[in-house]
Design a protein around this motif. Structure first.
Motif, mmCIF file in Angstrom:
data_model
loop_
_atom_site.group_PDB
_atom_site.id
_atom_site.type_symbol
_atom_site.label_atom_id
_atom_site.label_comp_id
_atom_site.label_asym_id
_atom_site.label_seq_id
_atom_site.Cartn_x
_atom_site.Cartn_y
_atom_site.Cartn_z
ATOM 1 N N LYS A 105 -118.134 49.559 -32.316
ATOM 2 C CA LYS A 105 -116.975 49.007 -32.100
ATOM 3 C C LYS A 105 -115.961 49.894 -32.077
ATOM 4 O O LYS A 105 -114.723 49.807 -31.774
ATOM 5 C CB LYS A 105 -116.833 48.308 -33.739
ATOM 6 C CG LYS A 105 -117.713 47.171 -34.135
ATOM 7 C CD LYS A 105 -117.230 46.104 -33.081
ATOM 8 C CE LYS A 105 -118.448 44.923 -33.615
ATOM 9 N NZ LYS A 105 -119.269 44.420 -32.808
ATOM 10 N N ARG A 106 -116.283 51.163 -31.873
ATOM 11 C CA ARG A 106 -115.297 52.201 -31.870
ATOM 12 C C ARG A 106 -115.947 53.144 -30.634
ATOM 13 O O ARG A 106 -117.263 53.465 -31.017
ATOM 14 C CB ARG A 106 -114.853 53.059 -33.062
ATOM 15 C CG ARG A 106 -113.799 52.179 -33.872
ATOM 16 C CD ARG A 106 -113.428 53.146 -35.148
ATOM 17 N NE ARG A 106 -112.262 53.750 -34.500
ATOM 18 C CZ ARG A 106 -111.861 54.842 -35.204
ATOM 19 N NH1 ARG A 106 -112.534 54.950 -36.416
ATOM 20 N NH2 ARG A 106 -110.976 55.619 -35.149
ATOM 21 N N PHE A 329 -135.846 38.144 -23.300
ATOM 22 C CA PHE A 329 -135.220 39.568 -23.211
ATOM 23 C C PHE A 329 -136.247 40.519 -22.918
ATOM 24 O O PHE A 329 -136.301 41.482 -23.153
ATOM 25 C CB PHE A 329 -134.778 39.958 -24.607
ATOM 26 C CG PHE A 329 -133.248 39.254 -24.926
ATOM 27 C CD1 PHE A 329 -133.283 38.095 -25.528
ATOM 28 C CD2 PHE A 329 -132.083 39.794 -24.235
ATOM 29 C CE1 PHE A 329 -132.161 37.401 -25.850
ATOM 30 C CE2 PHE A 329 -130.946 39.293 -24.414
ATOM 31 C CZ PHE A 329 -130.826 37.943 -25.420
ATOM 32 N N LYS A 334 -131.268 46.396 -20.379
ATOM 33 C CA LYS A 334 -130.204 46.288 -19.580
ATOM 34 C C LYS A 334 -128.908 46.386 -20.278
ATOM 35 O O LYS A 334 -128.874 45.198 -20.957
ATOM 36 C CB LYS A 334 -130.489 45.240 -18.269
ATOM 37 C CG LYS A 334 -131.611 45.273 -17.588
ATOM 38 C CD LYS A 334 -131.229 46.073 -16.250
ATOM 39 C CE LYS A 334 -132.578 45.862 -15.396
ATOM 40 N NZ LYS A 334 -133.481 46.870 -15.821
ATOM 41 N N PRO A 337 -122.063 43.621 -20.759
ATOM 42 C CA PRO A 337 -120.906 43.791 -21.944
ATOM 43 C C PRO A 337 -121.177 43.168 -23.167
ATOM 44 O O PRO A 337 -120.312 43.591 -24.195
ATOM 45 C CB PRO A 337 -119.928 42.947 -20.833
ATOM 46 C CG PRO A 337 -120.320 43.105 -19.582
ATOM 47 C CD PRO A 337 -121.889 43.011 -19.624
#
Lengths: 340, 124
Positions: A105-106, A329, A334, A337
């Protein structure tokens, strides 16, 4: 075979499914800081279990639920007797989940390094705690007549044998996770993982071998089944065969087969232990007569029947979507986003 | 949209939480001293081997953990809101299929156009 016996087998099968599935999640978590050196690689390793780790963890909940409904006496004794162990397991599960979700998240390296450590430490801690719990189940617990476990402090649970089973579990899941990572990664990262696998094989062979000898030699009562009947010996033999097949398949580059052999080995090892435990579920180290067996610890047959109907309908669906997500999957990781 | 309505919408987030907790409180506290109404008393259902200290300690552990997670969550949420929505990105080269139909149609298309290599190591 009675209804309670059937549920014992189902329970062990569910636990086996958990160890096989979340086992590689834990293995990947433990390998994470050693296999992946920079951020892109760490993301790839994390995303190898990204889509599936949550569903895999659910099998533990299913196992706990089955224990609660089918063998409530064992559930009560175990979860209150091993209270602090259970609390630490819950803490590790929560922290692992949070680490996986919060990591990306950061962008600050300090943030990511923090959550990487939490991810890895909680994976190690879970593997160790579950192994220690299993070791205690094998070696017997101070179970009183009233069905309560009399433990002075949590240190009583941390005796050498249980600790060794904890270490064995760590070694086994490191290997299992490495074989999974081998399937999901490519390039330098995969090469590094492949380099680790032979060492992990040797480590597990030695540590597991010591554990096997220890169980066979010590008077824990789990070897009685093997002295009384002949046929249960098929389980440890199958486990050994699966181990050998795994090594051979890996050396031949048959990576999928190696991973499946590792899974089969885990299932057979659990079968070995439970065949030894049967008909006991929790053996009393104070007085064998106080032990909880499959028959005296099970719920009423009406309950078991209802549960069986629900399970027969529900478990195939769970297996279906688990396999479905793994298939969806499949192949190498891969990053997209929407990845972690 | 009038401002008072907007403020009402915001308040519903907290009010919903209050309503949930109030409901649980009523059920759990109102049921005492029974844990199963008229069948089993709470005092009789407690594990004999558990001490009050153990339960209190674990309760504190969870409270601290959840407080920490709440702070982290609010912190991250605040940053995300300040940052605004992410810009639209062009579709990456490897987009994942969303349905099983897509999975199978893509494979047959790729095979037909000769792009799909025969992968031996694909997990079945």
């Amino acid at each position: 075979m009675s209804l309670a016996d059937l549920w014992f087998v189902l329970f062990i099968a569910i636990i086996a499914a958990y160890v096989i599935l979340d086992g590689f999640d834990l293995g990947v978590g433990m390998l994470h800081p050693f296999a992946a050196k920079e951020d892109a690689e760490r993301r790839i390793v994390l995303n190898s279990i990204g889509p599936v780790w949550d569903g895999n963890e659910v099998w533990l909940v299913v196992g706990g639920g089955v224990l609660f409904a089918a063998f409530p006496v064992v559930y009560a004794a175990l979860f209150s007797g091993f209270y602090w162990g259970l609390m630490l397991v819950l803490l590790s599960l929560i922290l692992r989940a949070v680490a996986i979700e919060f990591r990306g998240k950061r962008e600050r390296p300090g943030w990511r390094a923090l959550w990487d450590s939490v991810f890895s430490v909680s994976s190690f801690s879970l593997a160790m705690l579950l192994g220690v719990a299993f070791g205690n189940v094998i070696s017997g617990v101070p179970l009183k007549k009233s069905g309560d476990i009399e433990i002075g402090s949590i240190l009583d649970l941390l005796h050498p044998f249980a600790l060794w089973i904890g270490v064995t579990t760590i070694a086994m899941l490191l290997l299992h996770g490495a074989l999974y990572l081998n399937l999901k990664t490519e390039g330098d990262l995969q090469a590094r993982v492949r380099g680790w696998i032979p060492r992990l094989v040797v480590a597990f062979a030695i540590i597991g071998g010591v554990a096997a000898v220890w169980i066979a030699v010590a008077e824990y009562g789990v070897t009685d089944t093997y002295r009384d009947d002949v046929w249960p010996i098929v389980f440890p033999i199958a486990a050994l065969v699966a181990f050998v097949v795994m090594v051979v398949m890996f050396r031949r580059g048959r990576d999928v087969a190696a991973f499946f052999s590792s899974s089969a080995m885990i299932a057979m090892l659990l079968a070995t232990a439970s065949a030894g435990l049967y008909p006991n579920m929790l053996r009393s180290s104070i007085e064998p007569k106080f032990s909880m067996t499959v028959s005296n610890a099970s719920a009423a047959s009406e309950t078991l029947t209802v549960m069986l109907i629900v399970a027969v309908i529900g478990i195939p669906f769970v297996l279906l979507y688990t396999a479905g997500v793994q298939y969806l999957f499949r192949g190498k990781v891969k990053l997209t986003p929407s990845s972690y | 949209m009038p401002r008072w309505l907007l403020w009402t919408c915001i308040s519903t987030v907290f009010l919903a939480e209050v309503a949930t907790i109030a409901g649980w409180w009523t059920a759990e506290v109102g049921r005492q001293p029974w844990i199963v109404w008229n069948v089993l008393r709470t005092a009789d259902a407690v594990s004999p081997t558990l001490s009050t200290g153990q339960v209190l300690a674990s309760l504190i552990m969870f409270a601290v953990l959840y407080a920490l997670l709440l702070v982290l969550f609010l912190f991250l949420l605040d940053r995300k809101i300040k940052h605004g929505p992410a810009p639209l990105e062009p579709e990456g080269p490897a987009s994942l299929p969303d349905t099983f139909r897509e999975v199978f149609s893509r494979r047959s298309q790729a095979r037909a156009s000769g792009e799909l290599e025969v992968e031996e190591n694909v997990a079945g």
